[in-house]
Design a protein around this motif. Structure first.
Motif, PDB file in Angstrom:
ATOM      1  N   LEU A  89     117.956  54.543  22.521  1.00 20.01           N
ATOM      2  CA  LEU A  89     116.549  54.836  22.262  1.00 20.01           C
ATOM      3  C   LEU A  89     116.111  53.953  21.109  1.00 20.01           C
ATOM      4  CD1 LEU A  89     114.074  56.680  22.857  1.00 20.01           C
ATOM      5  CD2 LEU A  89     114.965  58.242  21.109  1.00 20.01           C
ATOM      6  N   VAL A  90     115.168  53.033  21.364  1.00 24.24           N
ATOM      7  CA  VAL A  90     114.804  52.040  20.355  1.00 24.24           C
ATOM      8  C   VAL A  90     113.424  52.288  19.743  1.00 24.24           C
ATOM      9  CG1 VAL A  90     116.299  50.266  21.318  1.00 24.24           C
ATOM     10  CG2 VAL A  90     113.938  50.464  22.145  1.00 24.24           C
ATOM     11  N   GLY A  91     112.742  53.318  20.147  1.00 25.19           N
ATOM     12  CA  GLY A  91     111.442  53.627  19.565  1.00 25.19           C
ATOM     13  C   GLY A  91     110.586  54.433  20.505  1.00 25.19           C
ATOM     14  N   HIS A  92     109.359  54.692  20.075  1.00 25.96           N
ATOM     15  CA  HIS A  92     108.428  55.391  20.946  1.00 25.96           C
ATOM     16  C   HIS A  92     106.998  54.980  20.626  1.00 25.96           C
ATOM     17  CE1 HIS A  92     108.695  58.329  17.506  1.00 25.96           C
ATOM     18  NE2 HIS A  92     107.381  58.248  17.637  1.00 25.96           N
ATOM     19  N   ILE A  93     106.141  55.171  21.603  1.00 25.62           N
ATOM     20  CA  ILE A  93     104.707  54.914  21.471  1.00 25.62           C
ATOM     21  C   ILE A  93     104.010  56.257  21.407  1.00 25.62           C
ATOM     22  CG2 ILE A  93     102.691  53.891  22.594  1.00 25.62           C
ATOM     23  CD1 ILE A  93     104.864  52.145  24.169  1.00 25.62           C
ATOM     24  N   THR A  94     103.192  56.464  20.386  1.00 22.61           N
ATOM     25  CA  THR A  94     102.471  57.726  20.228  1.00 22.61           C
ATOM     26  C   THR A  94     101.078  57.599  20.833  1.00 22.61           C
ATOM     27  OG1 THR A  94     103.669  58.196  18.177  1.00 22.61           O
ATOM     28  CG2 THR A  94     101.666  59.460  18.598  1.00 22.61           C
ATOM     29  N   LEU A  95     100.731  58.543  21.699  1.00 24.35           N
ATOM     30  CA  LEU A  95      99.434  58.539  22.359  1.00 24.35           C
ATOM     31  C   LEU A  95      98.727  59.871  22.152  1.00 24.35           C
ATOM     32  CD1 LEU A  95     100.398  56.868  25.760  1.00 24.35           C
ATOM     33  CD2 LEU A  95      99.274  55.790  23.807  1.00 24.35           C
ATOM     34  N   PRO A  96      97.381  59.865  22.171  1.00 26.60           N
ATOM     35  CA  PRO A  96      96.648  61.123  22.012  1.00 26.60           C
ATOM     36  C   PRO A  96      96.756  61.985  23.257  1.00 26.60           C
ATOM     37  CG  PRO A  96      95.137  59.334  22.493  1.00 26.60           C
ATOM     38  CD  PRO A  96      96.482  58.703  22.298  1.00 26.60           C
ATOM     39  N   GLY A  97      96.552  63.296  23.082  1.00 28.88           N
ATOM     40  CA  GLY A  97      96.569  64.212  24.211  1.00 28.88           C
ATOM     41  C   GLY A  97      97.959  64.722  24.521  1.00 28.88           C
ATOM     42  N   LYS A  98      98.005  65.677  25.424  1.00 28.68           N
ATOM     43  CA  LYS A  98      99.251  66.386  25.707  1.00 28.68           C
ATOM     44  C   LYS A  98     100.201  65.623  26.612  1.00 28.68           C
ATOM     45  CE  LYS A  98     100.908  70.950  27.113  1.00 28.68           C
ATOM     46  NZ  LYS A  98     100.502  72.303  27.603  1.00 28.68           N
ATOM     47  N   THR A  99      99.654  64.861  27.576  1.00 31.07           N
ATOM     48  CA  THR A  99     100.543  64.242  28.550  1.00 31.07           C
ATOM     49  C   THR A  99      99.909  63.034  29.227  1.00 31.07           C
ATOM     50  OG1 THR A  99     101.879  64.671  30.537  1.00 31.07           O
ATOM     51  CG2 THR A  99      99.745  65.729  30.437  1.00 31.07           C
ATOM     52  N   SER A 100     100.764  62.118  29.693  1.00 32.90           N
ATOM     53  CA  SER A 100     100.350  61.017  30.556  1.00 32.90           C
ATOM     54  C   SER A 100     101.070  61.149  31.881  1.00 32.90           C
ATOM     55  CB  SER A 100     100.704  59.657  29.942  1.00 32.90           C
ATOM     56  OG  SER A 100      99.899  59.370  28.826  1.00 32.90           O
ATOM     57  N   ASN A 101     100.548  60.456  32.880  1.00 33.16           N
ATOM     58  CA  ASN A 101     101.220  60.464  34.172  1.00 33.16           C
ATOM     59  C   ASN A 101     101.697  59.059  34.521  1.00 33.16           C
ATOM     60  OD1 ASN A 101     101.393  63.203  35.191  1.00 33.16           O
ATOM     61  ND2 ASN A 101      99.181  63.216  35.079  1.00 33.16           N
ATOM     62  N   LEU A 138     102.661  46.062  24.447  1.00 36.61           N
ATOM     63  CA  LEU A 138     104.100  46.309  24.401  1.00 36.61           C
ATOM     64  C   LEU A 138     104.770  45.599  23.234  1.00 36.61           C
ATOM     65  CD1 LEU A 138     105.012  46.215  28.192  1.00 36.61           C
ATOM     66  CD2 LEU A 138     104.788  48.206  26.695  1.00 36.61           C
ATOM     67  N   GLY A 139     104.115  44.598  22.677  1.00 33.02           N
ATOM     68  CA  GLY A 139     104.663  43.915  21.506  1.00 33.02           C
ATOM     69  C   GLY A 139     104.552  44.752  20.250  1.00 33.02           C
ATOM     70  N   THR A 140     103.357  45.279  20.019  1.00 36.93           N
ATOM     71  CA  THR A 140     103.129  46.084  18.813  1.00 36.93           C
ATOM     72  C   THR A 140     103.399  47.564  19.042  1.00 36.93           C
ATOM     73  OG1 THR A 140     100.796  46.437  19.360  1.00 36.93           O
ATOM     74  CG2 THR A 140     101.349  44.465  18.080  1.00 36.93           C
ATOM     75  N   ARG A 141     103.474  47.955  20.337  1.00 37.68           N
ATOM     76  CA  ARG A 141     103.679  49.357  20.723  1.00 37.68           C
ATOM     77  C   ARG A 141     102.539  50.241  20.230  1.00 37.68           C
ATOM     78  NH1 ARG A 141     110.251  49.780  19.478  1.00 37.68           N
ATOM     79  NH2 ARG A 141     110.835  48.136  20.960  1.00 37.68           N
ATOM     80  N   GLN A 142     101.336  49.679  20.281  1.00 32.76           N
ATOM     81  CA  GLN A 142     100.139  50.397  19.869  1.00 32.76           C
ATOM     82  C   GLN A 142      99.126  50.452  21.012  1.00 32.76           C
ATOM     83  OE1 GLN A 142      99.742  51.835  16.725  1.00 32.76           O
ATOM     84  NE2 GLN A 142     101.876  51.233  16.430  1.00 32.76           N
ATOM     85  N   MET A 143      98.364  51.545  21.064  1.00 35.37           N
ATOM     86  CA  MET A 143      97.273  51.644  22.021  1.00 35.37           C
ATOM     87  C   MET A 143      96.160  50.702  21.593  1.00 35.37           C
ATOM     88  SD  MET A 143      95.136  55.016  23.301  1.00 35.37           S
ATOM     89  CE  MET A 143      94.193  55.216  21.777  1.00 35.37           C
TER      90      MET A 143
END
Length: 238
Positions: free
Chosen positions: A56-68, A94-99
């Motif tokens: 596990l090398v990281g994660h992307i944080t997104l608003p809201g409860k879930t994505s599909n 995907l480079g910065t891992r930001q929305m």
């Protein structure tokens, strides 16, 4: 897990609520959606697993409860997601891992299937409320068009060779023809079965495989006459 004897080789602990996932064969990353550590479901994660080293090398944080559903744009280095929590199509660098962008679907909720048309710079999304197929321009984020599709839809598949979109839902499989980047035609709603949602298109075989569930989300049998658990196979026509 070993592909030879199905023995567990290693495991990675992820947050609760794991659901959708996509593998990127270019960078060898496996992107897995889950809940986050924040109470109240205000955010969720796209966990990034390095498949080469199984870490596990990281994660992307997104608003809201879930994505599909998710799709990768390799040329642009972007990830497109259906954010059900905010009723938007979300774009991640995907480079910065930001929305970096979010495109609302007006008066639509319960986003599910998503596909990406690389050649025409289009992303396709499907919503359950209302049951609609949406086309967005990935250069501008603007909605190009929308069409009705199968109810309680789940998976979407893009047949690039035939320029067709297949969407599975409950009772039917919707077939939509792409005439060009901006014009689409509803061809048919093919009978499938109750809760005919999970599906996959195999281009090499020209077949669509659809799973029919005879159980509800809790695992209890559905109280509907004739409901069955089965796999239906459809041969794609020229």
């Amino acid at each position: 897990m070993s592909g030879e004897n199905y023995q567990i080789i290693d495991k990675i602990k992820l947050p609760n609520g794991v659901d959708e996932a996509i593998f990127d064969p270019v960078n060898q990353y496996f992107y897995v959606e889950s809940g986050s550590d924040e109470p109240g479901g205000k955010t969720h994660f796209i966990n990034i697993i390095d498949a080469k080293n199984f870490k596990l090398v990281g994660h992307i944080t997104l608003p809201g409860k879930t994505s599909n559903a998710m799709a990768v744009d390799h040329a642009a280095g972007k990830l497109y997601l259906n954010n059900s929590g905010t009723s938007e199509v979300v774009v991640v660098d995907l480079g910065t891992r930001q929305m970096i962008a979010h495109w609302p679907l007006p008066e639509a909720h319960n986003l599910n299937g998503l596909e990406f048309d690389k050649a025409n710079h289009r992303v396709f999304s499907a919503t359950r409320t209302p049951a609609k197929f949406w086309v967005l321009d990935t250069d501008t984020g603007k909605i190009v068009t929308s069409l009705p599709c199968t109810d309680y839809n789940d998976h979407m598949m893009f047949d690039a060779a035939r320029k067709r979109i297949y969407i599975t839902g409950t009772e039917t499989l919707t077939v939509i023809q792409q005439r060009d980047a901006d014009h689409y035609e509803h061809l048919a709603d093919v009978p499938a079965g109750y809760r005919s949602k999970t599906s996959i298109f195999i281009p090499e075989l020209n077949r669509v495989y659809v799973a029919l569930s005879g159980k509800d989300m809790s695992g209890k049998p559905l109280l509907k006459p004739g409901v069955q658990m089965a796999i239906k196979i459809y041969q794609v026509q020229p």
